[in-house]
Design a protein around this motif. Structure first.
Motif, PDB file in Angstrom:
ATOM      1  N   ILE A 233       0.844  -1.202   0.000  1.00 29.75           N
ATOM      2  CA  ILE A 233       0.000   0.000   0.000  1.00 29.75           C
ATOM      3  C   ILE A 233       0.878   1.251   0.000  1.00 29.75           C
ATOM      4  O   ILE A 233       0.612   2.211  -0.721  1.00 29.75           O
ATOM      5  CB  ILE A 233      -0.971  -0.007   1.199  1.00 29.75           C
ATOM      6  CG1 ILE A 233      -1.957  -1.176   1.076  1.00 29.75           C
ATOM      7  CG2 ILE A 233      -1.688   1.319   1.343  1.00 29.75           C
ATOM      8  CD1 ILE A 233      -2.851  -1.152  -0.154  1.00 29.75           C
ATOM      9  N   ALA A 234       1.942   1.242   0.788  1.00 27.66           N
ATOM     10  CA  ALA A 234       2.858   2.389   0.811  1.00 27.66           C
ATOM     11  C   ALA A 234       3.462   2.614  -0.576  1.00 27.66           C
ATOM     12  O   ALA A 234       3.562   3.756  -1.037  1.00 27.66           O
ATOM     13  CB  ALA A 234       3.952   2.172   1.855  1.00 27.66           C
TER      14      ALA A 234
ATOM     15  N   ASN B 215       0.957  -2.087 -13.630  1.00 27.00           N
ATOM     16  CA  ASN B 215       1.954  -3.167 -13.622  1.00 27.00           C
ATOM     17  C   ASN B 215       2.465  -3.419 -12.204  1.00 27.00           C
ATOM     18  O   ASN B 215       2.650  -4.571 -11.794  1.00 27.00           O
ATOM     19  CB  ASN B 215       3.120  -2.848 -14.555  1.00 27.00           C
ATOM     20  CG  ASN B 215       2.729  -2.930 -16.010  1.00 27.00           C
ATOM     21  OD1 ASN B 215       1.739  -3.561 -16.376  1.00 27.00           O
ATOM     22  ND2 ASN B 215       3.488  -2.266 -16.857  1.00 27.00           N
ATOM     23  N   TYR B 216       2.700  -2.357 -11.453  1.00 23.09           N
ATOM     24  CA  TYR B 216       3.119  -2.496 -10.051  1.00 23.09           C
ATOM     25  C   TYR B 216       2.052  -3.279  -9.276  1.00 23.09           C
ATOM     26  O   TYR B 216       2.363  -4.230  -8.556  1.00 23.09           O
ATOM     27  CB  TYR B 216       3.339  -1.117  -9.417  1.00 23.09           C
ATOM     28  CG  TYR B 216       3.513  -1.183  -7.912  1.00 23.09           C
ATOM     29  CD1 TYR B 216       4.722  -1.582  -7.348  1.00 23.09           C
ATOM     30  CD2 TYR B 216       2.472  -0.857  -7.054  1.00 23.09           C
ATOM     31  CE1 TYR B 216       4.884  -1.664  -5.970  1.00 23.09           C
ATOM     32  CE2 TYR B 216       2.621  -0.929  -5.678  1.00 23.09           C
ATOM     33  CZ  TYR B 216       3.833  -1.335  -5.148  1.00 23.09           C
ATOM     34  OH  TYR B 216       3.976  -1.425  -3.768  1.00 23.09           O
ATOM     35  N   LEU B 217       0.805  -2.873  -9.448  1.00 23.61           N
ATOM     36  CA  LEU B 217      -0.281  -3.537  -8.727  1.00 23.61           C
ATOM     37  C   LEU B 217      -0.417  -5.002  -9.124  1.00 23.61           C
ATOM     38  O   LEU B 217      -0.651  -5.868  -8.277  1.00 23.61           O
ATOM     39  CB  LEU B 217      -1.609  -2.800  -8.961  1.00 23.61           C
ATOM     40  CG  LEU B 217      -1.694  -1.410  -8.344  1.00 23.61           C
ATOM     41  CD1 LEU B 217      -2.976  -0.718  -8.782  1.00 23.61           C
ATOM     42  CD2 LEU B 217      -1.590  -1.473  -6.834  1.00 23.61           C
TER      43      LEU B 217
ATOM     44  N   VAL C  86      -7.810  -6.701  -5.563  1.00 21.72           N
ATOM     45  CA  VAL C  86      -7.924  -6.034  -4.274  1.00 21.72           C
ATOM     46  C   VAL C  86      -8.558  -4.674  -4.525  1.00 21.72           C
ATOM     47  O   VAL C  86      -8.218  -4.009  -5.515  1.00 21.72           O
ATOM     48  CB  VAL C  86      -6.514  -5.910  -3.650  1.00 21.72           C
ATOM     49  CG1 VAL C  86      -6.170  -4.525  -3.253  1.00 21.72           C
ATOM     50  CG2 VAL C  86      -6.317  -6.857  -2.520  1.00 21.72           C
ATOM     51  N   SER C  87      -9.476  -4.257  -3.678  1.00 21.01           N
ATOM     52  CA  SER C  87     -10.092  -2.950  -3.846  1.00 21.01           C
ATOM     53  C   SER C  87      -9.185  -1.892  -3.227  1.00 21.01           C
ATOM     54  O   SER C  87      -8.807  -1.979  -2.063  1.00 21.01           O
ATOM     55  CB  SER C  87     -11.463  -2.909  -3.170  1.00 21.01           C
ATOM     56  OG  SER C  87     -11.959  -1.586  -3.218  1.00 21.01           O
ATOM     57  N   LEU C  88      -8.862  -0.908  -4.024  1.00 21.77           N
ATOM     58  CA  LEU C  88      -8.028   0.188  -3.546  1.00 21.77           C
ATOM     59  C   LEU C  88      -8.838   1.478  -3.397  1.00 21.77           C
ATOM     60  O   LEU C  88      -8.272   2.566  -3.316  1.00 21.77           O
ATOM     61  CB  LEU C  88      -6.850   0.405  -4.496  1.00 21.77           C
ATOM     62  CG  LEU C  88      -5.855  -0.751  -4.530  1.00 21.77           C
ATOM     63  CD1 LEU C  88      -4.863  -0.587  -5.667  1.00 21.77           C
ATOM     64  CD2 LEU C  88      -5.124  -0.875  -3.208  1.00 21.77           C
TER      65      LEU C  88
ATOM     66  N   MET D 195      -7.388   5.144  -2.638  1.00 24.94           N
ATOM     67  CA  MET D 195      -7.576   6.228  -3.612  1.00 24.94           C
ATOM     68  C   MET D 195      -8.275   7.412  -2.954  1.00 24.94           C
ATOM     69  O   MET D 195      -7.942   8.570  -3.237  1.00 24.94           O
ATOM     70  CB  MET D 195      -8.390   5.700  -4.805  1.00 24.94           C
ATOM     71  CG  MET D 195      -8.343   6.595  -6.001  1.00 24.94           C
ATOM     72  SD  MET D 195      -6.650   6.761  -6.598  1.00 24.94           S
ATOM     73  CE  MET D 195      -6.624   8.487  -6.900  1.00 24.94           C
ATOM     74  N   GLU D 196      -9.206   7.135  -2.057  1.00 21.77           N
ATOM     75  CA  GLU D 196      -9.895   8.207  -1.342  1.00 21.77           C
ATOM     76  C   GLU D 196      -8.908   9.004  -0.485  1.00 21.77           C
ATOM     77  O   GLU D 196      -8.923  10.239  -0.478  1.00 21.77           O
ATOM     78  CB  GLU D 196     -11.008   7.635  -0.465  1.00 21.77           C
ATOM     79  CG  GLU D 196     -11.840   8.694   0.212  1.00 21.77           C
ATOM     80  CD  GLU D 196     -12.997   8.109   1.004  1.00 21.77           C
ATOM     81  OE1 GLU D 196     -13.416   8.771   1.962  1.00 21.77           O
ATOM     82  OE2 GLU D 196     -13.461   7.004   0.678  1.00 21.77           O
ATOM     83  N   VAL D 197      -8.028   8.303   0.224  1.00 20.48           N
ATOM     84  CA  VAL D 197      -7.017   8.979   1.046  1.00 20.48           C
ATOM     85  C   VAL D 197      -6.138   9.862   0.169  1.00 20.48           C
ATOM     86  O   VAL D 197      -5.924  11.047   0.466  1.00 20.48           O
ATOM     87  CB  VAL D 197      -6.142   7.946   1.817  1.00 20.48           C
ATOM     88  CG1 VAL D 197      -4.927   8.608   2.442  1.00 20.48           C
ATOM     89  CG2 VAL D 197      -6.954   7.211   2.868  1.00 20.48           C
TER      90      VAL D 197
END
Length: 123
Positions: free
Chosen positions: A10-11, A36-38, A46-48, A52-54
């Protein structure tokens, strides 16, 4: 942003998203680097949305502080090889639109210098 700690993946996502935003435009090639990273870090869906909101609620004057926190959180959980790999993604991202802006260069320098300093301090 709340003071809770981000895990390494996540970081890394936060680092790349802020790096993609600092020139105030995101190209499709930059988006592809992040995808590609994800794909490498999350082999399953996975839900991000929360992440994304942060990120989207950060003002430009908050980006550097958040970027530094994400760098620290990533560093603490990552091996040297994983840090090197993230730096490669960051470089690909900055070069994706064929222009490395002053702001992108500043954030890349932060990443290189901070992690080098941390590595030297820890042994």
């Amino acid at each position: 942003m709340p003071n809770n700690r981000m895990n390494k993946t996540i970081a890394g996502y936060h680092l790349l998203m802020i790096l993609s935003a600092v020139d105030f435009r995101v190209s499709s090639r930059e988006d592809m680097v992040i995808r590609n990273y994800l794909a490498e870090e999350f082999p399953f869906h996975v839900s991000l949305d929360k992440q994304m909101e942060v990120i989207s609620h950060l003002r430009p004057d908050e980006w550097e502080r958040h970027f530094r926190k994400a760098m620290d959180d990533f560093y603490d959980d990552a091996t040297p090889a994983e840090r090197k790999k993230l730096i490669q993604f960051a470089l690909q991202l900055a070069k994706a639109d064929d222009v490395i802006t002053r702001n992108e260069n500043y954030y890349l320098d932060l990443l290189f210098e901070q992690w080098e300093d941390m590595g030297n301090a820890r042994g």
